[in-house]
Design a protein around this motif. Structure first.
Motif, PDB file in Angstrom:
ATOM      1  N   GLN A 210       0.899  -1.145   0.063  1.00  0.00           N
ATOM      2  CA  GLN A 210      -0.072   0.007   0.113  1.00  0.00           C
ATOM      3  C   GLN A 210       0.783   1.209  -0.010  1.00  0.00           C
ATOM      4  OE1 GLN A 210      -2.480  -1.488   3.327  1.00  0.00           O
ATOM      5  NE2 GLN A 210      -3.812  -0.381   2.629  1.00  0.00           N
ATOM      6  N   ALA A 211       2.042   1.334   0.579  1.00  0.00           N
ATOM      7  CA  ALA A 211       2.768   2.352   0.741  1.00  0.00           C
ATOM      8  C   ALA A 211       3.399   2.673  -0.737  1.00  0.00           C
ATOM      9  CB  ALA A 211       4.100   2.180   1.630  1.00  0.00           C
ATOM     10  N   GLU A 212       3.981   1.786  -1.398  1.00  0.00           N
ATOM     11  CA  GLU A 212       4.743   2.112  -2.732  1.00  0.00           C
ATOM     12  C   GLU A 212       3.870   2.881  -3.676  1.00  0.00           C
ATOM     13  OE1 GLU A 212       7.494  -0.125  -6.133  1.00  0.00           O
ATOM     14  OE2 GLU A 212       6.597  -1.294  -4.672  1.00  0.00           O
ATOM     15  N   PRO A 213       2.806   2.593  -4.003  1.00  0.00           N
ATOM     16  CA  PRO A 213       1.812   3.445  -5.096  1.00  0.00           C
ATOM     17  C   PRO A 213       1.910   4.829  -4.349  1.00  0.00           C
ATOM     18  CG  PRO A 213       0.707   1.587  -4.076  1.00  0.00           C
ATOM     19  CD  PRO A 213       1.942   1.447  -3.537  1.00  0.00           C
ATOM     20  N   LEU A 214       1.482   5.005  -3.245  1.00  0.00           N
ATOM     21  CA  LEU A 214       1.580   6.391  -2.505  1.00  0.00           C
ATOM     22  C   LEU A 214       2.505   7.158  -2.611  1.00  0.00           C
ATOM     23  CD1 LEU A 214      -0.750   5.559   0.553  1.00  0.00           C
ATOM     24  CD2 LEU A 214      -1.606   6.443  -1.721  1.00  0.00           C
ATOM     25  N   PHE A 215       3.800   6.520  -2.344  1.00  0.00           N
ATOM     26  CA  PHE A 215       4.962   7.262  -2.434  1.00  0.00           C
ATOM     27  C   PHE A 215       5.263   7.603  -4.032  1.00  0.00           C
ATOM     28  CE2 PHE A 215       7.036   4.969   1.539  1.00  0.00           C
ATOM     29  CZ  PHE A 215       7.015   6.387   2.124  1.00  0.00           C
ATOM     30  N   LEU A 216       4.992   6.623  -4.851  1.00  0.00           N
ATOM     31  CA  LEU A 216       5.318   7.036  -6.333  1.00  0.00           C
ATOM     32  C   LEU A 216       4.204   8.073  -6.827  1.00  0.00           C
ATOM     33  CD1 LEU A 216       5.619   3.551  -7.651  1.00  0.00           C
ATOM     34  CD2 LEU A 216       7.422   5.056  -7.858  1.00  0.00           C
ATOM     35  N   GLN A 217       3.104   8.252  -6.368  1.00  0.00           N
ATOM     36  CA  GLN A 217       2.227   9.304  -6.814  1.00  0.00           C
ATOM     37  C   GLN A 217       2.795  10.583  -6.147  1.00  0.00           C
ATOM     38  OE1 GLN A 217      -2.108   8.729  -6.067  1.00  0.00           O
ATOM     39  NE2 GLN A 217      -1.742   6.470  -5.700  1.00  0.00           N
ATOM     40  N   ALA A 218       3.118  10.837  -4.848  1.00  0.00           N
ATOM     41  CA  ALA A 218       3.515  11.844  -4.276  1.00  0.00           C
ATOM     42  C   ALA A 218       4.739  12.500  -4.876  1.00  0.00           C
ATOM     43  CB  ALA A 218       3.940  11.436  -2.787  1.00  0.00           C
ATOM     44  N   LEU A 219       5.754  11.532  -5.427  1.00  0.00           N
ATOM     45  CA  LEU A 219       7.002  11.863  -5.986  1.00  0.00           C
ATOM     46  C   LEU A 219       6.617  12.421  -7.324  1.00  0.00           C
ATOM     47  CD1 LEU A 219      10.144  12.177  -6.187  1.00  0.00           C
ATOM     48  CD2 LEU A 219      10.439   9.890  -6.792  1.00  0.00           C
ATOM     49  N   GLU A 220       5.716  11.769  -8.261  1.00  0.00           N
ATOM     50  CA  GLU A 220       5.470  12.193  -9.648  1.00  0.00           C
ATOM     51  C   GLU A 220       4.505  13.565  -9.484  1.00  0.00           C
ATOM     52  OE1 GLU A 220       3.177  13.225 -12.809  1.00  0.00           O
ATOM     53  OE2 GLU A 220       2.025  12.676 -10.857  1.00  0.00           O
ATOM     54  N   LEU A 221       3.884  13.622  -8.534  1.00  0.00           N
ATOM     55  CA  LEU A 221       3.140  14.929  -8.245  1.00  0.00           C
ATOM     56  C   LEU A 221       3.960  16.201  -7.877  1.00  0.00           C
ATOM     57  CD1 LEU A 221       0.167  16.110  -8.460  1.00  0.00           C
ATOM     58  CD2 LEU A 221       0.118  15.200  -6.021  1.00  0.00           C
ATOM     59  N   ARG A 222       4.866  15.779  -7.030  1.00  0.00           N
ATOM     60  CA  ARG A 222       5.990  16.979  -6.750  1.00  0.00           C
ATOM     61  C   ARG A 222       6.704  17.534  -7.710  1.00  0.00           C
ATOM     62  NH1 ARG A 222       7.470  13.997  -0.869  1.00  0.00           N
ATOM     63  NH2 ARG A 222       6.312  15.476   0.330  1.00  0.00           N
ATOM     64  N   LYS A 223       7.234  16.435  -8.541  1.00  0.00           N
ATOM     65  CA  LYS A 223       8.043  16.500  -9.739  1.00  0.00           C
ATOM     66  C   LYS A 223       7.179  17.513 -10.902  1.00  0.00           C
ATOM     67  CE  LYS A 223      11.390  13.010  -9.772  1.00  0.00           C
ATOM     68  NZ  LYS A 223      12.032  11.752 -10.659  1.00  0.00           N
ATOM     69  N   ARG A 224       6.026  17.209 -10.796  1.00  0.00           N
ATOM     70  CA  ARG A 224       5.194  18.125 -12.085  1.00  0.00           C
ATOM     71  C   ARG A 224       4.803  19.618 -11.567  1.00  0.00           C
ATOM     72  NH1 ARG A 224      -0.715  17.090 -12.734  1.00  0.00           N
ATOM     73  NH2 ARG A 224      -0.158  15.115 -11.578  1.00  0.00           N
ATOM     74  N   LEU A 225       4.624  19.507 -10.058  1.00  0.00           N
ATOM     75  CA  LEU A 225       4.194  20.696  -9.740  1.00  0.00           C
ATOM     76  C   LEU A 225       5.298  21.676  -9.413  1.00  0.00           C
ATOM     77  CD1 LEU A 225       1.372  19.587  -7.381  1.00  0.00           C
ATOM     78  CD2 LEU A 225       0.986  20.536  -9.670  1.00  0.00           C
ATOM     79  N   LEU A 226       6.253  21.098  -8.661  1.00  0.00           N
ATOM     80  CA  LEU A 226       7.247  21.902  -8.197  1.00  0.00           C
ATOM     81  C   LEU A 226       8.658  21.926  -8.943  1.00  0.00           C
ATOM     82  CD1 LEU A 226       6.921  20.828  -4.504  1.00  0.00           C
ATOM     83  CD2 LEU A 226       5.881  22.847  -5.650  1.00  0.00           C
ATOM     84  N   GLY A 227       8.842  20.986  -9.881  1.00  0.00           N
ATOM     85  CA  GLY A 227       9.972  20.891 -10.617  1.00  0.00           C
ATOM     86  C   GLY A 227      10.828  19.987 -10.121  1.00  0.00           C
ATOM     87  N   ASP A 228      11.803  19.547 -10.848  1.00  0.00           N
ATOM     88  CA  ASP A 228      12.672  18.411 -10.246  1.00  0.00           C
ATOM     89  C   ASP A 228      13.857  18.880  -9.154  1.00  0.00           C
ATOM     90  OD1 ASP A 228      11.900  16.464 -12.093  1.00  0.00           O
ATOM     91  OD2 ASP A 228      13.423  17.046 -13.670  1.00  0.00           O
ATOM     92  N   ALA A 229      13.888  20.349  -9.263  1.00  0.00           N
ATOM     93  CA  ALA A 229      15.047  20.691  -8.392  1.00  0.00           C
ATOM     94  C   ALA A 229      14.218  21.463  -7.124  1.00  0.00           C
ATOM     95  CB  ALA A 229      16.034  21.721  -8.770  1.00  0.00           C
ATOM     96  N   HIS A 230      13.795  20.643  -6.169  1.00  0.00           N
ATOM     97  CA  HIS A 230      13.182  21.105  -4.999  1.00  0.00           C
ATOM     98  C   HIS A 230      13.386  20.136  -3.806  1.00  0.00           C
ATOM     99  CE1 HIS A 230       9.510  22.414  -2.573  1.00  0.00           C
ATOM    100  NE2 HIS A 230       9.585  23.580  -3.151  1.00  0.00           N
ATOM    101  N   PRO A 231      13.482  20.814  -2.698  1.00  0.00           N
ATOM    102  CA  PRO A 231      13.517  20.081  -1.654  1.00  0.00           C
ATOM    103  C   PRO A 231      12.390  18.700  -1.147  1.00  0.00           C
ATOM    104  CG  PRO A 231      13.991  22.290  -0.903  1.00  0.00           C
ATOM    105  CD  PRO A 231      13.336  22.290  -2.275  1.00  0.00           C
ATOM    106  N   SER A 232      11.073  19.218  -1.443  1.00  0.00           N
ATOM    107  CA  SER A 232      10.118  18.067  -1.454  1.00  0.00           C
ATOM    108  C   SER A 232      10.386  16.769  -2.404  1.00  0.00           C
ATOM    109  CB  SER A 232       8.914  18.797  -1.650  1.00  0.00           C
ATOM    110  OG  SER A 232       8.622  19.684  -0.798  1.00  0.00           O
TER     111      SER A 232
END
Length: 684
Positions: free
Chosen positions: A523-545
């Motif tokens: 259950q954890a892995e798909p949520l981590f992947l969603q969170a990471l993909e969303l952060r890259k899309r919204l914040l760019g690749d160079a962000h502390p998040s």
């Protein structure tokens, strides 16, 4: 034998921390300790007045009564307001501190949570980490008394301002009972019970009052000698109260040409409230701006007031800094504010003067403006508290916390709706960041209730408040209570902000952390992947998040022994954290530790060791010697040495790690169990 098999043979378990706070995307959760002073702990807040007369016999009596008992002595100095109780306690602590090699602890009974005050003293002055398994603040306070450092010698505890019965009953619950502690109280109450000795502090004698007035005017001032009978009448009118004499002395010193007869004529004939009349006399002497600053100061909590905080509030009102500085000088010159020992640019206000100044706010047209400016200045501070708290962060904000609590408790109506969340988030984060969960929880709960009341149930700040409380429960291992709150927060964020929002990414990540901690990796892995993909899309690749997302996903893969997938993510997280946050940051220490763990698990010991050493040194420097992250680094470095057969180097590291974990978490916490098992396996 390959690395993983050797680790299994030894039963070694790696402890790596991960986590997120609010918008914080933090890969390491911090519980800082404070700087330890080699001398006995001492937080006596006042320097004491220069002109202290007529009380020497009382000082001797205090010392005799406090030291003569074999059991823990509680001695109360009782008397009316303005009689000089706090000053007597200050002078005693300063003059007789040699009798208390175990230290001096000054507590204010008016604080909303006296236990919290005790715990913070222990952390700041004695480097004690209070076990987080203690569920109540009273338990934590008792633990602090039991583990007081240094271990030898008497300790003086001053409990100031015990001014009502409820106040006293609450204080009794957290006072020490061991015979090495001597408790000196100041109170307006009488007959506090058979366990409390009492010294009544009366007004000064007529002769001592005259001597004090003479001293206050200065050796070159001859007015008392020129008008001896008028001086005596003036002292009598003032009720021979030290506070009244100090204020009148300051008033006279301001105008050397003013006779004692003239000032006595300016005072009203009615004497039912001498101090209030003297306050009013001093008040009328102030210019308009100084009066405004005095009214602003009355809003602060009865605690140390940093000048910088006053300036921040005054900026909200567009007051000039030069005017503020001049006003403070005038207030100090007239004894309306007091300086604080060992703290430059900080002041305190006598409780009676604070009450008088608060009275000036009643019916004042600008009262709401002052309250809103005061609240806004505190909110501004909370918004600057970093997500990952270090020792310096705690030190920089701690003086503002009592005043932030004053806003939360008494001035919340002065806070704009969009800032309500920040008040309670700041208080909760301050305590949670030090591992003081029992002190953080009430603020998070009150924050949730407040934003729901003011903003309704369907508001992003409600979702964030749910998330904060859930994360607190997660940090305590209370997973069953954390999960439904995380789910509510996620659902609310999605409904209010849409699927593509940074707060949704944070919420996904936090829920994934919970599942990962429970071993629910599917259950954890798909949520981590969603969170990471969303952060890259919204914040760019160079962000502390993004760095945090990479780290957390990598740790999931690492825990599943998917090293080929974990390593490049750890490398990216480390490089990104260094570039964005600098080399000296807790996130960097966490990333170094995590990457070293990958190398160790692959048998790449030469690459792992320098990273573990860097992580350990950085954690100690940023977070203190007794921090859980230091315990993690010690444990992991010991694991490396164990894998290499360097058992004599591994054992002392594990002993240090175990000591920290037991002190911070208690004996049954999973981290403590892990380190203890590692030590037992090493010694087997």
């Amino acid at each position: 034998m390959n690395q993983s098999n050797q680790d299994n043979a030894k039963g070694w378990q790696t402890q790596v921390e991960g986590g997120i706070l609010y918008q914080g995307d933090i890969s390491i959760h911090n519980y800082p300790t404070q700087q330890f002073h080699s001398s006995p702990p001492n937080n006596i807040p006042y320097r004491g007045v220069a002109n202290f007369v007529g009380r020497d016999e009382k000082l001797v009596e205090l010392d005799k009564k406090l030291l003569q008992n074999d059991n823990a002595a509680i001695l109360a100095v009782a008397g009316m307001g303005g009689i000089g109780k706090t000053e007597l306690a200050t002078q005693y602590a300063q003059r007789y501190k040699v009798n208390y090699p175990g230290g001096l602890c000054w507590l204010d009974a008016r604080k909303p949570d006296l236990a919290a005050e005790i715990v913070q003293f222990a952390q700041f002055y004695m480097k004690l980490e209070v076990p987080k398994t203690l569920l109540t603040s009273q338990e934590q306070a008792k633990w602090c008394w039991h583990n007081w450092q240094p271990q030898t010698g008497l300790v003086l505890v001053v409990l100031d301002n015990v001014d009502d019965v409820t106040n006293w009953e609450n204080s009794r619950q957290v006072l020490p009972t061991d015979n090495r502690f001597r408790i000196l109280m100041t109170t307006r109450l009488r007959n506090l019970g058979s366990t409390v000795q009492q010294i009544t502090l009366d007004e000064l004698s007529p002769n001592d009052a005259l001597n004090l007035l003479t001293a206050l005017l200065g050796e070159n001032d001859r007015r008392v000698q020129r008008e001896p009978q008028t001086a005596a009448n003036l002292c009598k009118w003032l009720g021979y109260l030290p506070l009244g004499l100090q204020l009148v002395g300051a008033y006279l010193a301001e105008d050397p040409n003013l006779s004692l007869t003239e000032i006595l004529q300016r005072l009203p004939a009615q004497q039912q409230s001498q101090l209030e009349a003297v306050f009013e006399l001093s008040w009328q002497q102030l210019d308009y701006m100084t009066q405004c600053v005095g009214e602003l100061l009355s809003l602060f909590a009865p605690d140390i007031i940093p000048c910088q905080l006053v300036e921040s509030a005054s900026q909200q009102l567009n007051w000039a800094k030069a005017d503020i500085d001049e006003a403070r000088k005038q207030l100090y010159k007239r004894h309306l504010i007091q300086s604080v020992a060992e703290r430059e640019s900080c002041y305190k206000i006598h409780p009676l003067i604070r009450e008088f100044l608060q009275g000036k706010l009643v019916g004042l047209n600008t009262a709401d403006d002052l309250k809103q400016a005061f609240a806004a200045a505190l909110v501004e501070i909370t918004q600057k508290i970093p997500q990952s708290l270090t020792l310096e962060d705690i030190k920089s904000v701690q003086l503002a916390i009592p005043h932030l609590a004053e806003v939360a408790q008494n001035l919340i109506d002065a806070v704009q709706d969009e800032n309500l969340f920040w008040v309670f988030n700041g208080l909760g984060k301050f305590y949670e960041g030090q591992g003081l969960y029992t002190l953080a929880a009430p603020w998070y709960k009150q924050g949730l209730s407040t934003v729901q009341t003011h903003l309704g149930d369907a508001h992003p700040d409600v979702a964030t408040s749910l998330n904060n409380l859930a994360y607190l429960y997660y940090s305590q291992g209370r997973y069953d209570q954390a999960e439904p709150l995380f789910l509510q927060a996620l659902e609310l964020f999605k409904r209010l902000l849409g699927e593509a929002h940074p707060l949704v990414a944070i919420s996904l990540n936090n829920l994934a952390l919970l599942y990962n901690s429970q071993g629910r990796n599917d259950q954890a892995e798909p949520l981590f992947l969603q969170a990471l993909e969303l952060r890259k899309r919204l914040l760019g690749d160079a962000h502390p998040s993004v760095a945090t997302g990479l780290n957390n996903l990598a740790y999931l893969y690492y825990s599943q022994r998917r090293y080929d997938q974990a390593e490049p993510l750890f490398v990216q997280a480390l490089e990104l954290s260094k570039r964005l946050l600098g080399e000296a940051h807790p996130h960097v220490a966490a990333s170094l530790n995590n990457l070293a763990s990958i190398y160790k698990s692959q048998g790449r010991y030469d690459q792992a060791e320098p990273l573990y050493l860097q992580a350990l040194e950085l954690s100690k420097r940023l977070l203190g010697e007794a921090h859980p992250s230091v315990a993690a680094s010690l444990n992991n470095l010991a694991g490396l040495y164990n894998s290499q057969g360097r058992y004599d180097q591994a054992e002392p590291l594990l002993l240090q790690a175990l000591k920290i974990c037991q002190q911070v978490f208690g004996v049954n916490h999973p981290n403590t169990v892990t380190v203890r098992q590692n030590l037992e396996n090493l010694q087997a």
